[in-house]
Design an enzyme around this catalytic site. Sequence first.
Site, mmCIF file in Angstrom:
data_model
loop_
_atom_site.group_PDB
_atom_site.id
_atom_site.type_symbol
_atom_site.label_atom_id
_atom_site.label_comp_id
_atom_site.label_asym_id
_atom_site.label_seq_id
_atom_site.Cartn_x
_atom_site.Cartn_y
_atom_site.Cartn_z
ATOM 1 C CG ASP A 95 -2.051 0.801 0.750
ATOM 2 O OD1 ASP A 95 -1.977 1.694 0.259
ATOM 3 O OD2 ASP A 95 -2.766 0.753 1.894
ATOM 4 C CB VAL A 96 3.171 2.443 -2.226
ATOM 5 C CG1 VAL A 96 4.430 1.815 -1.445
ATOM 6 C CG2 VAL A 96 2.620 2.030 -3.211
ATOM 7 C CE LYS A 97 -3.965 4.598 -0.100
ATOM 8 N NZ LYS A 97 -3.551 4.032 1.049
ATOM 9 N NE ARG A 98 5.525 6.245 -3.206
ATOM 10 C CZ ARG A 98 5.752 5.901 -1.792
ATOM 11 N NH1 ARG A 98 4.795 5.793 -1.018
ATOM 12 N NH2 ARG A 98 6.877 5.909 -0.620
#
Length: 274
Positions: A95-98
């Site tokens: 989960d990095v939401k880049r």
Amino acid sequence: MNESFGARLRARLDACGPLCVGIDPSPDLLDAWGLDDSPSGLERFSRTVVETVAEVAAVVKPQSAFFERWGSRGVAVLERAIADLREAGTLVLLDVKRGDIASTMTAYAEAYLDRGSPLAADAVTLSPYLGFGSLTGAIASAVANDAGVFVLARTSNPESAELQRLVAGQVIAGAAAANAGATPFGPVGLVMGATLTEVEHPLTELNGPILVPGVGAQGATPADVARLFTPVRHAVLPSVSRAVLADPKRLRGRVLRYRDECVAHLTPEAAGRR
């Protein structure tokens, strides 16, 4: 030829049931576990979660931010967690939401999706708010590395509602186009919250998985998820974190309970699996 992300995910869902468990080592949770808010506490927390849930959850989702706040020492713990999960056969959704453009997006993809990276996961979360087209490089990297991406569409946090209602249709259409012709799932999934009151856009043409956070601490149940996503329940992956992580002594039992509830509501034919 390596097996695609969609094929690996389908096999894992069929074998374990549709549940994603988060690894969110926040300061509050470390304290609740009696651990120091330090890299050593972070490592003990993460290793315990990995050892406890790797064989019973279809997917495990480390939240990168809680590791990154400790710099290189925290990232080293994250690398170890990813490696241990993948060695156990568990799918890792980082989960990095880049979200970025051109060479920057390519660099993010190299960090999280390239097979040779120490942070390589089976899939990552991405933000589409620089335009869905900005994700082209990451999607191409996912395809090349037999990995996947989950794109934010309609999340469970209430402050996102106004913006996401405006663009969710474009995000869903872009994901469906990227998944066209793939079996059993394409590489592009969506993130849609379990606490939504309705799904405003049809999802039957998506041909990809749907990560559904908001189960547990945010109030939603597997039964709520089944009602909300009835036409595509075969593709739904409910995600739970705080509700199972609060007490290490009850971690495995709570994961099994949520897993069995997800099986019963989302895959009725497999309700007797244990």
